[in-house]
Design a protein around this motif. Sequence first.
Motif, PDB file in Angstrom:
ATOM      1  N   GLN A 169       0.901  -1.088   0.056  1.00 29.31           N
ATOM      2  CA  GLN A 169      -0.070  -0.132  -0.054  1.00 29.31           C
ATOM      3  C   GLN A 169       0.918   1.183  -0.134  1.00 29.31           C
ATOM      4  OE1 GLN A 169      -1.790  -0.472   4.097  1.00 29.31           O
ATOM      5  NE2 GLN A 169      -1.451   1.651   4.071  1.00 29.31           N
TER       6      GLN A 169
ATOM      7  N   GLY B 211      -3.549   4.532   1.487  1.00 35.16           N
ATOM      8  CA  GLY B 211      -4.293   3.381   1.997  1.00 35.16           C
ATOM      9  C   GLY B 211      -4.976   2.551   1.301  1.00 35.16           C
ATOM     10  N   VAL B 212      -5.261   1.348   1.639  1.00 32.83           N
ATOM     11  CA  VAL B 212      -6.011   0.199   0.680  1.00 32.83           C
ATOM     12  C   VAL B 212      -7.210   0.685   0.507  1.00 32.83           C
ATOM     13  CG1 VAL B 212      -6.791  -2.091   0.715  1.00 32.83           C
ATOM     14  CG2 VAL B 212      -4.705  -1.537   1.848  1.00 32.83           C
ATOM     15  N   LEU B 213      -8.223   1.133   1.441  1.00 35.66           N
ATOM     16  CA  LEU B 213      -9.551   1.485   1.060  1.00 35.66           C
ATOM     17  C   LEU B 213      -9.578   2.568   0.002  1.00 35.66           C
ATOM     18  CD1 LEU B 213     -11.846   0.141   2.659  1.00 35.66           C
ATOM     19  CD2 LEU B 213     -12.023   2.671   3.946  1.00 35.66           C
ATOM     20  N   LYS B 214      -8.935   3.585   0.188  1.00 38.83           N
ATOM     21  CA  LYS B 214      -8.922   4.809  -0.732  1.00 38.83           C
ATOM     22  C   LYS B 214      -8.273   4.630  -2.089  1.00 38.83           C
ATOM     23  CE  LYS B 214      -9.236   8.883   2.723  1.00 38.83           C
ATOM     24  NZ  LYS B 214      -8.652   8.254   3.839  1.00 38.83           N
TER      25      LYS B 214
ATOM     26  N   ARG C 284     -21.449  -6.483   8.748  1.00 43.79           N
ATOM     27  CA  ARG C 284     -20.043  -5.816   8.402  1.00 43.79           C
ATOM     28  C   ARG C 284     -18.852  -6.501   8.601  1.00 43.79           C
ATOM     29  NH1 ARG C 284     -19.621  -0.028   6.850  1.00 43.79           N
ATOM     30  NH2 ARG C 284     -17.430  -0.159   7.272  1.00 43.79           N
ATOM     31  N   ALA C 285     -18.944  -7.672   9.351  1.00 45.45           N
ATOM     32  CA  ALA C 285     -17.841  -8.189   9.626  1.00 45.45           C
ATOM     33  C   ALA C 285     -17.471  -9.116   8.419  1.00 45.45           C
ATOM     34  CB  ALA C 285     -17.870  -9.339  10.997  1.00 45.45           C
ATOM     35  N   PRO C 286     -16.151  -8.886   8.104  1.00 47.20           N
ATOM     36  CA  PRO C 286     -15.440  -9.629   6.909  1.00 47.20           C
ATOM     37  C   PRO C 286     -15.211 -11.036   7.329  1.00 47.20           C
ATOM     38  CG  PRO C 286     -14.149  -7.834   7.399  1.00 47.20           C
ATOM     39  CD  PRO C 286     -15.024  -8.065   8.592  1.00 47.20           C
TER      40      PRO C 286
ATOM     41  N   ARG D 220     -12.941 -14.171   6.109  1.00 46.63           N
ATOM     42  CA  ARG D 220     -11.817 -14.219   5.723  1.00 46.63           C
ATOM     43  C   ARG D 220     -11.441 -15.780   5.097  1.00 46.63           C
ATOM     44  NH1 ARG D 220      -9.477  -9.146   6.143  1.00 46.63           N
ATOM     45  NH2 ARG D 220     -10.166  -8.096   8.035  1.00 46.63           N
TER      46      ARG D 220
ATOM     47  N   PHE E  15     -13.314  -7.086   2.833  1.00 47.32           N
ATOM     48  CA  PHE E  15     -13.976  -6.143   2.774  1.00 47.32           C
ATOM     49  C   PHE E  15     -14.111  -5.577   1.373  1.00 47.32           C
ATOM     50  CE2 PHE E  15     -15.824  -1.818   3.708  1.00 47.32           C
ATOM     51  CZ  PHE E  15     -16.859  -2.192   4.460  1.00 47.32           C
TER      52      PHE E  15
ATOM     53  N   LEU F 123     -17.743 -17.493  12.423  1.00 51.79           N
ATOM     54  CA  LEU F 123     -16.591 -16.574  12.880  1.00 51.79           C
ATOM     55  C   LEU F 123     -16.637 -16.355  14.260  1.00 51.79           C
ATOM     56  CD1 LEU F 123     -15.177 -14.612  11.069  1.00 51.79           C
ATOM     57  CD2 LEU F 123     -16.997 -12.771  11.424  1.00 51.79           C
ATOM     58  N   ARG F 124     -15.369 -16.435  14.710  1.00 47.88           N
ATOM     59  CA  ARG F 124     -15.090 -16.474  16.168  1.00 47.88           C
ATOM     60  C   ARG F 124     -16.151 -17.218  16.985  1.00 47.88           C
ATOM     61  NH1 ARG F 124     -13.275 -11.463  13.840  1.00 47.88           N
ATOM     62  NH2 ARG F 124     -15.407 -10.591  13.810  1.00 47.88           N
TER      63      ARG F 124
ATOM     64  N   ARG G   5     -19.210 -18.220  16.275  1.00 49.69           N
ATOM     65  CA  ARG G   5     -20.530 -18.010  15.975  1.00 49.69           C
ATOM     66  C   ARG G   5     -20.913 -18.303  14.569  1.00 49.69           C
ATOM     67  NH1 ARG G   5     -20.776 -12.975  18.956  1.00 49.69           N
ATOM     68  NH2 ARG G   5     -21.089 -11.970  16.839  1.00 49.69           N
TER      69      ARG G   5
ATOM     70  N   ASP H 287      -6.901   0.600   7.084  1.00 46.98           N
ATOM     71  CA  ASP H 287      -8.155   1.110   7.338  1.00 46.98           C
ATOM     72  C   ASP H 287      -9.122   0.052   7.950  1.00 46.98           C
ATOM     73  OD1 ASP H 287      -7.895   3.259   5.429  1.00 46.98           O
ATOM     74  OD2 ASP H 287      -7.469   1.544   3.844  1.00 46.98           O
TER      75      ASP H 287
ATOM     76  N   PHE I  82     -14.662  -2.759  10.347  1.00 47.53           N
ATOM     77  CA  PHE I  82     -15.592  -3.353  11.300  1.00 47.53           C
ATOM     78  C   PHE I  82     -15.283  -3.510  12.587  1.00 47.53           C
ATOM     79  CE2 PHE I  82     -16.902  -7.422  13.581  1.00 47.53           C
ATOM     80  CZ  PHE I  82     -18.283  -7.065  13.689  1.00 47.53           C
TER      81      PHE I  82
END
Lengths: 375, 119
Positions: free
Chosen positions: A31, A35-38, A299-301, A303, A326, A354-355, A357, B31, B34
Amino acid sequence: MSELKPLALRALHLRLGAKMVPFAGYEMPVQYPMGVLKEHLHCRAAAGLFDVSHMGQVIVTAKSGRPEDTALALERLIPVDLLGLKEGRQRYGFLTTPAGGIIDDLMATNRGDHFFVVVNAARKAVDLAALKAGLPDCDLGEVAGRALLALQGPQAEAALARLVPDAADFAFMDHGIRSWQGVDLWISRSGYTGEDGFEISLPEAAAEAFATRLLEDPAVAPIGLGARDSLRLEAGLCLYGHDIDETTSPIEADLAWAIQKARRASGARAGGFPGAERILRELAEGTARKRVGLRPEGRAPMREGTPLFAAETGGDPVGTITSGGFGPSLEAPVAMGYLPASLCAPGTTIWGELRGRRLPVTVAALPFRPSNYKR
Amino acid sequence: MKYTKDHEWLRVEGELVVVGITEYAAQQLGDVVFVELPEVETQVAQDDEVVVIESVKAASDILAPVEGEIVEVNEKLSDNPGLVNEDPLGDAWFFKMKIDDLSVLDEFMDEDEYNEMIS
């Protein structure tokens, strides 16, 4: 651990503030300060410049000197119609194993008297060995001293046109050679982001000057491996070693679209590639499992490695996520994975753990968002 | 302000301890997309995993720095996890804890010690 190979553009990446990480034996920019998102969103909105010089560039030439012999030779290893691929055109394909798995996925280009093949960095040695063993009638050469850049996004055409005036004349999957300041650019209108764009192979010595000129355009930002991954994931494209490997067949991986009629049963050159028996049978009868798109709720990715279940409680896993994260353009988690055929219909609800659950996940059509190729 | 070796900052607010992550930690995470917050009125032991943070890169946990009770969580982070990158030392606090004895915070690093650790 063996030493990391530096990219030709290393100094430029560092100057641009890249965070460098090891990837497939290379020191790669993951990156930049954006940053990755932008970076991801910038590529979808304007244009992104990626250094993909780690990928293998290979030239295959039939010893006979007859252009069609190269295509026919490659067809012995790749279940794709390459004889029907016109000069100056590129096609997605894969090398298959005798058991019908995938050795690697690749891009093959007909360049008249030879084929230009681009393969994954981590599979370069394996691919070259397979090509060498399978093509005694061809000369093989890994292209030395050439960098590979990808310029992707809705403003890629305009950005490239500043340096290559007829860039707009390339259609999706066209390939051609252009000259820039006395060096040859091997240009393809393709990429791996779901966006319109180009891949440009050029001499390493000219790569920094060329990249710098592209980056002078305010529309163009450098993009690292992090956003490259989220872009290709949203585009529903497979990542070798994750979504596909030697244990997955192209049909399981939902890549049947890449196998043209000529290579299918009753086609002009049906079969005749490693694993044809399994692959043609699966084309006719379907497969027990298939790669699908997955949209985790919330919203939780989820993976890679997340186990998938058919029910909210009890039972063994029915599949696994092979790529997940995400999706910045979707503002939601996205994933791909393998599921039994009975659970593959878009809209089907399954559960991902996930974790500890189990959370609901909806099977979704791929790509997650429409691609913007210039057909 | 006090700092933990796990890159949390601890700020005393009346009788409560407010917990967040440092700018350095936020940068390293990338970023944030969550955040899963704990339930209020939960009793936690030191080093319990109380918050899950997912960034574009990976998942990580925030551990309870000390034993105590979670009395308030920052719901804003559920809707706007990006706040962790925008304002890690301010608006993006994660939770407030009630602890028996504020003097246990003395053992944590001060700003100079923390800066030395990350340098």
